[in-house]
Design a protein around this motif. Structure first.
Motif, PDB file in Angstrom:
ATOM      1  N   GLU A 152       0.813  -1.217   0.000  1.00 47.56           N
ATOM      2  CA  GLU A 152       0.000   0.000   0.000  1.00 47.56           C
ATOM      3  C   GLU A 152       0.846   1.267   0.000  1.00 47.56           C
ATOM      4  O   GLU A 152       0.301   2.370  -0.027  1.00 47.56           O
ATOM      5  N   LEU A 153       2.155   1.118   0.002  1.00 41.86           N
ATOM      6  CA  LEU A 153       3.064   2.257   0.083  1.00 41.86           C
ATOM      7  C   LEU A 153       3.777   2.489  -1.239  1.00 41.86           C
ATOM      8  O   LEU A 153       3.934   1.560  -2.051  1.00 41.86           O
ATOM      9  N   SER A 154       4.226   3.714  -1.443  1.00 38.24           N
ATOM     10  CA  SER A 154       5.037   4.038  -2.624  1.00 38.24           C
ATOM     11  C   SER A 154       6.467   3.537  -2.409  1.00 38.24           C
ATOM     12  O   SER A 154       6.850   3.142  -1.298  1.00 38.24           O
ATOM     13  N   GLY A 155       7.270   3.596  -3.472  1.00 38.31           N
ATOM     14  CA  GLY A 155       8.655   3.142  -3.372  1.00 38.31           C
ATOM     15  C   GLY A 155       9.447   3.936  -2.349  1.00 38.31           C
ATOM     16  O   GLY A 155      10.215   3.375  -1.557  1.00 38.31           O
ATOM     17  N   GLY A 156       9.270   5.247  -2.355  1.00 33.86           N
ATOM     18  CA  GLY A 156       9.969   6.087  -1.396  1.00 33.86           C
ATOM     19  C   GLY A 156       9.542   5.807   0.038  1.00 33.86           C
ATOM     20  O   GLY A 156      10.364   5.794   0.961  1.00 33.86           O
ATOM     21  N   GLN A 157       8.239   5.576   0.230  1.00 33.20           N
ATOM     22  CA  GLN A 157       7.741   5.265   1.568  1.00 33.20           C
ATOM     23  C   GLN A 157       8.290   3.923   2.053  1.00 33.20           C
ATOM     24  O   GLN A 157       8.653   3.783   3.223  1.00 33.20           O
ATOM     25  N   LYS A 158       8.363   2.946   1.163  1.00 30.81           N
ATOM     26  CA  LYS A 158       8.917   1.639   1.539  1.00 30.81           C
ATOM     27  C   LYS A 158      10.371   1.772   1.984  1.00 30.81           C
ATOM     28  O   LYS A 158      10.788   1.140   2.954  1.00 30.81           O
ATOM     29  N   GLN A 159      11.133   2.584   1.258  1.00 28.82           N
ATOM     30  CA  GLN A 159      12.531   2.739   1.630  1.00 28.82           C
ATOM     31  C   GLN A 159      12.661   3.443   2.977  1.00 28.82           C
ATOM     32  O   GLN A 159      13.554   3.138   3.770  1.00 28.82           O
ATOM     33  N   ARG A 160      11.764   4.385   3.250  1.00 27.67           N
ATOM     34  CA  ARG A 160      11.771   5.042   4.559  1.00 27.67           C
ATOM     35  C   ARG A 160      11.422   4.052   5.666  1.00 27.67           C
ATOM     36  O   ARG A 160      11.968   4.129   6.778  1.00 27.67           O
ATOM     37  N   VAL A 161      10.528   3.118   5.380  1.00 24.32           N
ATOM     38  CA  VAL A 161      10.225   2.066   6.353  1.00 24.32           C
ATOM     39  C   VAL A 161      11.478   1.219   6.605  1.00 24.32           C
ATOM     40  O   VAL A 161      11.773   0.855   7.749  1.00 24.32           O
ATOM     41  N   GLY A 162      12.218   0.923   5.536  1.00 24.47           N
ATOM     42  CA  GLY A 162      13.459   0.174   5.692  1.00 24.47           C
ATOM     43  C   GLY A 162      14.452   0.907   6.585  1.00 24.47           C
ATOM     44  O   GLY A 162      15.149   0.297   7.401  1.00 24.47           O
ATOM     45  N   ILE A 163      14.512   2.220   6.427  1.00 24.18           N
ATOM     46  CA  ILE A 163      15.398   3.035   7.268  1.00 24.18           C
ATOM     47  C   ILE A 163      14.893   3.032   8.712  1.00 24.18           C
ATOM     48  O   ILE A 163      15.677   2.879   9.657  1.00 24.18           O
ATOM     49  N   VAL A 173      26.085   2.257  12.855  1.00 26.87           N
ATOM     50  CA  VAL A 173      26.524   2.201  11.459  1.00 26.87           C
ATOM     51  C   VAL A 173      25.368   1.737  10.580  1.00 26.87           C
ATOM     52  O   VAL A 173      24.689   0.752  10.899  1.00 26.87           O
ATOM     53  N   LEU A 174      25.139   2.459   9.480  1.00 26.28           N
ATOM     54  CA  LEU A 174      24.175   2.038   8.465  1.00 26.28           C
ATOM     55  C   LEU A 174      24.934   1.681   7.190  1.00 26.28           C
ATOM     56  O   LEU A 174      25.771   2.459   6.721  1.00 26.28           O
ATOM     57  N   ILE A 175      24.625   0.522   6.631  1.00 29.72           N
ATOM     58  CA  ILE A 175      25.175   0.117   5.341  1.00 29.72           C
ATOM     59  C   ILE A 175      24.056   0.211   4.320  1.00 29.72           C
ATOM     60  O   ILE A 175      23.053  -0.497   4.419  1.00 29.72           O
ATOM     61  N   CYS A 176      24.206   1.113   3.374  1.00 25.76           N
ATOM     62  CA  CYS A 176      23.169   1.366   2.372  1.00 25.76           C
ATOM     63  C   CYS A 176      23.619   0.764   1.050  1.00 25.76           C
ATOM     64  O   CYS A 176      24.484   1.320   0.360  1.00 25.76           O
ATOM     65  N   ASP A 177      23.051  -0.382   0.690  1.00 32.39           N
ATOM     66  CA  ASP A 177      23.449  -1.087  -0.529  1.00 32.39           C
ATOM     67  C   ASP A 177      22.541  -0.665  -1.680  1.00 32.39           C
ATOM     68  O   ASP A 177      21.443  -1.182  -1.833  1.00 32.39           O
TER      69      ASP A 177
END
Length: 232
Positions: A152-163, A173-177
């Motif tokens: 139900e989320l946009s791509g940007g919203q999904k990535q924010r959920v991942g963050i 430490v964050l590893i952003c692949d």
């Protein structure tokens, strides 16, 4: 360098199916040797051509894969060693390239964010909802999404959920692949600005992996380039 938080020391990775006789033929590793230091609060850009081992290194730094030789040190402790505690391992988190594939489609956004801190005893059940709302607010998402599902989320919203999921266990430490590779340009800029703000607010250290040299140059304090290895 001062305040080194994460280090790679002569990290090498060979293909899983390489046999003893392959070593006799001096077959090149798929990664390495890699050496670098990451300081507290630093954004280190990691780039290289396809086949240079960027994602392989990300998985090793996160702890999903082990190096064939060498060490990854978090605050001086071997990240793959038996002596390091689970609490210390959690201090290194990863944001994956495909936000859709990295989120469980059967669980709500609230459950996805709360899973790790609940499992490891960082949050109690009674404080879960408040903590989830704090995480959503931290990444600029409305709290009403707590009961939504990923589709139900946009791509940007999904990535924010991942963050938000990564931040829930309070990492250093964050590893952003390739964390913005699947997003359009305007959303990419918002995610990069968000990561910069979080770095400044929480003194996060970030390893930002991308094949896009323009993004790497814009976003990073320093750049580390991997060289492609040819298996022969």
């Amino acid at each position: 360098m001062k305040n080194v938080i994460l280090s790679a020391r002569n990290v090498v990775k060979f293909h899983k199916n390489i046999s003893f006789f392959s070593f006799l033929k001096r077959i090149s590793p798929i990664l390495g040797p890699v050496d670098f230091d990451l300081s507290a609060g630093e954004i280190l850009g990691l780039t290289g051509r396809s086949g240079s081992g960027k994602s392989t290194l990300a998985r090793i730094l996160y702890g999903i894969d082990k190096p064939s030789s060498g060490h990854v040190l978090f605050r001086g402790q071997d990240l793959h060693g038996r002596e390091i505690s689970t609490t210390e391992r959690l201090r290194v988190q990863m944001i994956f390239q495909d936000p859709t594939a990295s989120l469980n489609p059967r669980r709500t956004i609230g459950d996805i964010i709360a899973e790790a801190p609940r499992f490891h005893g960082i949050w109690t059940r009674t404080e879960q909802l408040e903590r989830v709302r704090d995480c959503l607010d931290m990444v600029g998402l409305p709290v009403r999404l707590v009961d939504n599902f990923a589709h139900e989320l946009s791509g940007g919203q999904k990535q924010r959920v991942g963050i938000a999921r990564a931040l829930a266990v309070q990492p250093d430490v964050l590893i952003c692949d390739e964390a913005v590779a699947s997003l359009d340009v305007s959303v990419q800029a918002k995610i990069l600005n968000l990561l910069t703000t979080l770095r400044d607010q929480r003194r996060l250290s970030i390893i930002f992996i991308s094949h896009d040299t323009d993004v790497i140059d814009y976003f990073s304090d320093r750049v580390f380039k991997l060289t492609a290895r040819v298996i022969r």
